[in-house]
Design a protein around this motif. Sequence first.
Motif, PDB file in Angstrom:
ATOM      1  N   ILE A 377      32.512  24.282  40.381  1.00  0.00           N
ATOM      2  CA  ILE A 377      31.719  25.478  39.925  1.00  0.00           C
ATOM      3  C   ILE A 377      31.073  25.246  38.721  1.00  0.00           C
ATOM      4  CG2 ILE A 377      31.023  27.685  39.769  1.00  0.00           C
ATOM      5  CD1 ILE A 377      33.119  28.528  41.982  1.00  0.00           C
ATOM      6  N   ARG A 385      30.759  31.933  43.695  1.00  0.00           N
ATOM      7  CA  ARG A 385      31.891  32.616  42.666  1.00  0.00           C
ATOM      8  C   ARG A 385      33.150  33.035  43.500  1.00  0.00           C
ATOM      9  NH1 ARG A 385      28.108  35.668  39.808  1.00  0.00           N
ATOM     10  NH2 ARG A 385      29.604  36.867  38.554  1.00  0.00           N
ATOM     11  N   ILE A 386      34.265  32.864  42.824  1.00  0.00           N
ATOM     12  CA  ILE A 386      35.426  32.946  43.371  1.00  0.00           C
ATOM     13  C   ILE A 386      35.857  34.521  43.170  1.00  0.00           C
ATOM     14  CG2 ILE A 386      37.980  32.302  43.419  1.00  0.00           C
ATOM     15  CD1 ILE A 386      36.945  29.783  42.124  1.00  0.00           C
ATOM     16  N   ASP A 387      36.279  35.120  44.348  1.00  0.00           N
ATOM     17  CA  ASP A 387      36.841  36.615  44.000  1.00  0.00           C
ATOM     18  C   ASP A 387      38.319  36.308  44.277  1.00  0.00           C
ATOM     19  OD1 ASP A 387      38.118  39.084  44.431  1.00  0.00           O
ATOM     20  OD2 ASP A 387      36.568  39.706  46.193  1.00  0.00           O
ATOM     21  N   SER A 388      38.985  36.093  43.161  1.00  0.00           N
ATOM     22  CA  SER A 388      40.334  35.822  43.006  1.00  0.00           C
ATOM     23  C   SER A 388      41.241  36.701  43.448  1.00  0.00           C
ATOM     24  CB  SER A 388      40.831  35.493  41.484  1.00  0.00           C
ATOM     25  OG  SER A 388      41.957  35.031  41.272  1.00  0.00           O
ATOM     26  N   ARG A 396      26.579  31.865  46.095  1.00  0.00           N
ATOM     27  CA  ARG A 396      25.854  32.736  45.177  1.00  0.00           C
ATOM     28  C   ARG A 396      24.542  32.086  44.750  1.00  0.00           C
ATOM     29  NH1 ARG A 396      26.247  31.888  38.708  1.00  0.00           N
ATOM     30  NH2 ARG A 396      25.703  34.080  38.026  1.00  0.00           N
TER      31      ARG A 396
ATOM     32  N   ARG B 272      32.591  31.941  30.058  1.00  0.00           N
ATOM     33  CA  ARG B 272      32.498  30.798  30.875  1.00  0.00           C
ATOM     34  C   ARG B 272      33.163  31.369  31.976  1.00  0.00           C
ATOM     35  NH1 ARG B 272      35.316  26.351  28.349  1.00  0.00           N
ATOM     36  NH2 ARG B 272      33.746  26.951  26.873  1.00  0.00           N
ATOM     37  N   THR B 274      33.002  34.077  33.297  1.00  0.00           N
ATOM     38  CA  THR B 274      32.210  35.163  34.283  1.00  0.00           C
ATOM     39  C   THR B 274      31.191  34.180  35.210  1.00  0.00           C
ATOM     40  OG1 THR B 274      30.430  35.055  32.732  1.00  0.00           O
ATOM     41  CG2 THR B 274      31.950  36.805  32.476  1.00  0.00           C
ATOM     42  N   GLN B 275      30.867  33.119  34.865  1.00  0.00           N
ATOM     43  CA  GLN B 275      30.227  32.049  35.770  1.00  0.00           C
ATOM     44  C   GLN B 275      30.820  31.539  36.919  1.00  0.00           C
ATOM     45  OE1 GLN B 275      26.888  31.463  35.211  1.00  0.00           O
ATOM     46  NE2 GLN B 275      27.329  33.148  33.711  1.00  0.00           N
ATOM     47  N   THR B 276      32.018  31.458  36.930  1.00  0.00           N
ATOM     48  CA  THR B 276      32.800  30.959  38.026  1.00  0.00           C
ATOM     49  C   THR B 276      33.379  31.951  38.933  1.00  0.00           C
ATOM     50  OG1 THR B 276      33.365  29.382  36.291  1.00  0.00           O
ATOM     51  CG2 THR B 276      34.701  29.263  38.400  1.00  0.00           C
ATOM     52  N   TYR B 277      33.936  33.267  38.421  1.00  0.00           N
ATOM     53  CA  TYR B 277      34.741  34.137  39.357  1.00  0.00           C
ATOM     54  C   TYR B 277      33.807  35.228  39.380  1.00  0.00           C
ATOM     55  CZ  TYR B 277      38.676  31.094  38.675  1.00  0.00           C
ATOM     56  OH  TYR B 277      39.768  29.836  38.630  1.00  0.00           O
ATOM     57  N   LEU B 278      34.440  35.952  40.550  1.00  0.00           N
ATOM     58  CA  LEU B 278      33.650  37.506  40.786  1.00  0.00           C
ATOM     59  C   LEU B 278      34.835  38.413  40.283  1.00  0.00           C
ATOM     60  CD1 LEU B 278      31.891  37.491  44.288  1.00  0.00           C
ATOM     61  CD2 LEU B 278      31.060  38.025  42.009  1.00  0.00           C
ATOM     62  N   THR B 279      36.006  38.128  40.757  1.00  0.00           N
ATOM     63  CA  THR B 279      37.041  38.774  40.026  1.00  0.00           C
ATOM     64  C   THR B 279      38.313  37.832  39.616  1.00  0.00           C
ATOM     65  OG1 THR B 279      38.212  38.878  42.352  1.00  0.00           O
ATOM     66  CG2 THR B 279      36.585  40.955  41.943  1.00  0.00           C
ATOM     67  N   LEU B 280      39.026  38.351  39.022  1.00  0.00           N
ATOM     68  CA  LEU B 280      39.941  37.614  38.285  1.00  0.00           C
ATOM     69  C   LEU B 280      41.213  38.453  37.625  1.00  0.00           C
ATOM     70  CD1 LEU B 280      40.616  34.723  37.827  1.00  0.00           C
ATOM     71  CD2 LEU B 280      39.713  34.714  35.841  1.00  0.00           C
ATOM     72  N   ASP B 284      45.545  35.763  35.063  1.00  0.00           N
ATOM     73  CA  ASP B 284      44.958  34.451  35.065  1.00  0.00           C
ATOM     74  C   ASP B 284      44.002  34.160  33.778  1.00  0.00           C
ATOM     75  OD1 ASP B 284      44.627  34.578  38.655  1.00  0.00           O
ATOM     76  OD2 ASP B 284      45.995  33.628  37.193  1.00  0.00           O
ATOM     77  N   PHE B 323      33.746  40.855  37.448  1.00  0.00           N
ATOM     78  CA  PHE B 323      32.543  40.298  36.751  1.00  0.00           C
ATOM     79  C   PHE B 323      31.198  40.819  37.536  1.00  0.00           C
ATOM     80  CE2 PHE B 323      34.929  38.794  33.587  1.00  0.00           C
ATOM     81  CZ  PHE B 323      36.072  37.843  34.220  1.00  0.00           C
ATOM     82  N   ASN B 324      30.408  41.587  36.914  1.00  0.00           N
ATOM     83  CA  ASN B 324      29.159  41.905  37.705  1.00  0.00           C
ATOM     84  C   ASN B 324      27.763  41.381  37.082  1.00  0.00           C
ATOM     85  OD1 ASN B 324      30.771  43.986  38.583  1.00  0.00           O
ATOM     86  ND2 ASN B 324      30.372  45.205  36.655  1.00  0.00           N
ATOM     87  N   GLU B 325      26.837  41.291  37.992  1.00  0.00           N
ATOM     88  CA  GLU B 325      25.579  40.721  37.481  1.00  0.00           C
ATOM     89  C   GLU B 325      25.157  41.313  36.390  1.00  0.00           C
ATOM     90  OE1 GLU B 325      25.497  37.082  40.192  1.00  0.00           O
ATOM     91  OE2 GLU B 325      24.382  37.989  38.336  1.00  0.00           O
ATOM     92  N   ASP B 326      24.173  40.856  35.590  1.00  0.00           N
ATOM     93  CA  ASP B 326      23.411  41.662  34.423  1.00  0.00           C
ATOM     94  C   ASP B 326      22.579  42.502  35.515  1.00  0.00           C
ATOM     95  OD1 ASP B 326      21.384  40.632  32.214  1.00  0.00           O
ATOM     96  OD2 ASP B 326      21.789  42.305  32.482  1.00  0.00           O
TER      97      ASP B 326
END
Lengths: 446, 392
Positions: A377, A385-388, A396, B272, B274-280, B284, B323-326
């Motif tokens: 990604i 996007r990953i929902d961890s 997306r 960075r 926030t660009q890859t994950y929706l939740t983390l 992690d 992480f939410n969208e703007d």
Amino acid sequence: MDVDCEVSAAAAAAVTNGLGGGEQAAAAPVSADQLDVEAYAAQYSGRTRVARLLFIAERCGVEAIQLEALRMAHDEARAREDTVLYLDAVLKINSRLGPRYRHDQAWVDSVNRRAEQRKEKLETELNGYRTNLIKESIRMGYNDIGDFFYAHGHLSEAFKSYIRTRDYCTTSKHIVQMCMHVILVSIELGQFAHVTNYVSKAEQTPDTLDAVIVAKLRAAAGLANLETKKYKLAARKFLETGPELGSNYSEVIAPQDVAVYGALCALASFDRSELKSKVIDNINFRNFLELVPEVRELVNDFYASRYGSCLEHLEKLKPNLLLDIHLREHLGTLYNDIRHKAIIQYTLPFISVDLNTMASAFKSSVSMLEKELAALITENKIQARIDSHNKILYARHADQRNATFQRALQTGNEFERDIKAMLLRANLIKHDFNQKNWPGQRKMNL
Amino acid sequence: SPSRRDAPISPSRRSIPSASNRSFTLRRDSFVSSSANLRAHAGGDLLVTVADFLTSCSADQIRMAPDKFLNVCRVLKNEVMQLNAPIRGIAPLRAAVRKIQTSSEQLTPLHAEYLMLCLLAKQYKAGLSVLEDDIFEVDQPKDLFLYCYYGAMIYIGLKKFRKALELLHNAVTAPMSSLNAITVEAYKKYVLVSLIQSGQVPSFPKYTSSTAQRNLKNHTQIYVDLSTCYGTGSYSDLETFIQSNAEAFQTDNNFGLVKQVLSSMYKRNIQRLTQTYLTLSLEDIASSVQLNTPKEAEMHVLRMIEDGEIHATINQKDGMVSFNEDPEQYKSSEMVEHIDSSIQRLMALSKKLTSIDQNISCDHAFLMKVQSGRERARFDYDDFDSVPHKYF
């Protein structure tokens, strides 16, 4: 697709290895029972047979195979009266194989003496031809000398001699012959720029070429591209190689190699449509693929999205492929590319993907898969996007409208900033802005 | 009574004995001798007198004798510095700046002095009123450098890093034939603010003077090394580097900024993510950003949410961050106004640019140069399309 959810530790380990351990100089994990050295060597002739045997001996971790390869290399070198390779083999054998395989200096000396004599004879003949100014004889003389040097391992001299025949070639057949010789020597010298050069020279001759020669040229071009890391071009060349090649080019490459190299490069660099049209539906290439059924299987698996089994096949082939003289350096990259392609293709049709299912399909652990996905990604190869928390991958799609507004406002800001700075600078230059004017001189425009 | 041998005062003014008029002549003649005399003349509180004068003097009269006026201002500045009360000089000097400027686009020697007082008094907002005007006219190089440097420091104090960067950029890329100390200091801050703002230091644009390009990095080596270290992305490496060079940074008075550079690295790494994950999970996040505990990660994320640097929500029960969208949809009326005003501003700027371009095309010196260039080398006529032929 495999629904088997149990991830065996060994498979996981094999896959982790598949992530790029190809460059290690340490011994590759060889399944000793799989490599039949004799059968392998039988595919090749000439110097490449010895070179490959020595390569295998060096890289293989299993002593039995090592010694077998060295023994064969030694015998072959001795039969060919090639002292350079002979000495190399003897050195590596290191007296492990008994008295017959010890350094025999007497033999080396006698061979060298005979070689010297032959060389002098050839050279005198050549000089004779040159004074007589008969083109054809001079050409053949240089060719003979080139052949002589090549047989005795003096590759750069062979190269020079073959090049010199260029001035004396009268027919396109001569030119093609010269090109083939140069290609052969260049491949062994590792100078693949020359290979590409002379392949195109040969292909440009006005007469139509013999199908076998065309196939040879394609294979050589493919090899050059492979070694210079142009995998897509290499794949194309190998796929265009006609089945007439057969074992006619055994001094360079075996038809099985064409299949393997072509398939791997194609998998790593082609998209789906190219893969289907150029590999799977390619009737000519099918002849080659039949020689290596495992490779044929894995190409089909990849196309049918059976990624787990495809990657398994790749793993099985890996140890033997690492012993291949041309493929070894590129194996890591190719395997990585294939794996990444598989992952990208897997996620492409979905809005959301359950990472657990995906992990079992790829026979790896969820956390490792998550890391791989995160890397892809970041490189922008997957739009997702990953929902961890729930271990789901969501596709997306960037909101075009918002992105456009954002970009427009940003461009406006940058424009403003740059123009203001520029106007300021223009003004500074206009006032002949010069630090020499500093002390004292004070002008205020009123 | 004091003679009137110096500044020519128009007859009309002479006939009106205004308070400012009288004060002006009084001051003027004081300075003919020496500034020490001012004390004798003013009696009482020097500061109050001068301040009064500055705020109430007439702009037209001032401009007839600018040097003297500047001297007065300088006296004021020295006085407040001596009294250790720079804040008292702010209001008068601001008035003075406005009076001596012929247009709001002009840079005066007073700008730098004013900004310096604002910095010393920590009255950053006061400095903003002067900084907000764009400067397009400059007479004295030294003024520009100091103005840019102090102005940038004010913006840094207000954490407006983008504007600070603009000023520092101008200081670094201004035409110069030899390096000066101000530019060197400006470059040091430029590196630090660039790292905070965008994570990297841009290379010199091609209009930078060759002096700057060749020599700046030699004088600022640890800053260059700092930016290389930052580029590796490792927090611990950066921390070690900063600590081993702490003394040098302290001497340059840049240690505060350097600490901000360090904390910006976490921010960049989290962004960075926030660009890859929706939740983390916080764990992690902590491990990927090289923080020690999830608690620290939570703290950083919280602070970034408050500063508006990322859009996210923390779920403490699960230890997860979403992480939410703007949320900006570019549909609100405020946004429309903002866009509209930007467009207006840019159109005005564009018009200004065109008019300056036209002026230059008509400028005598430019035409001479173009013409001599044409005679010397046979260029195509197309090269000089933009020059109006009728002026030859």
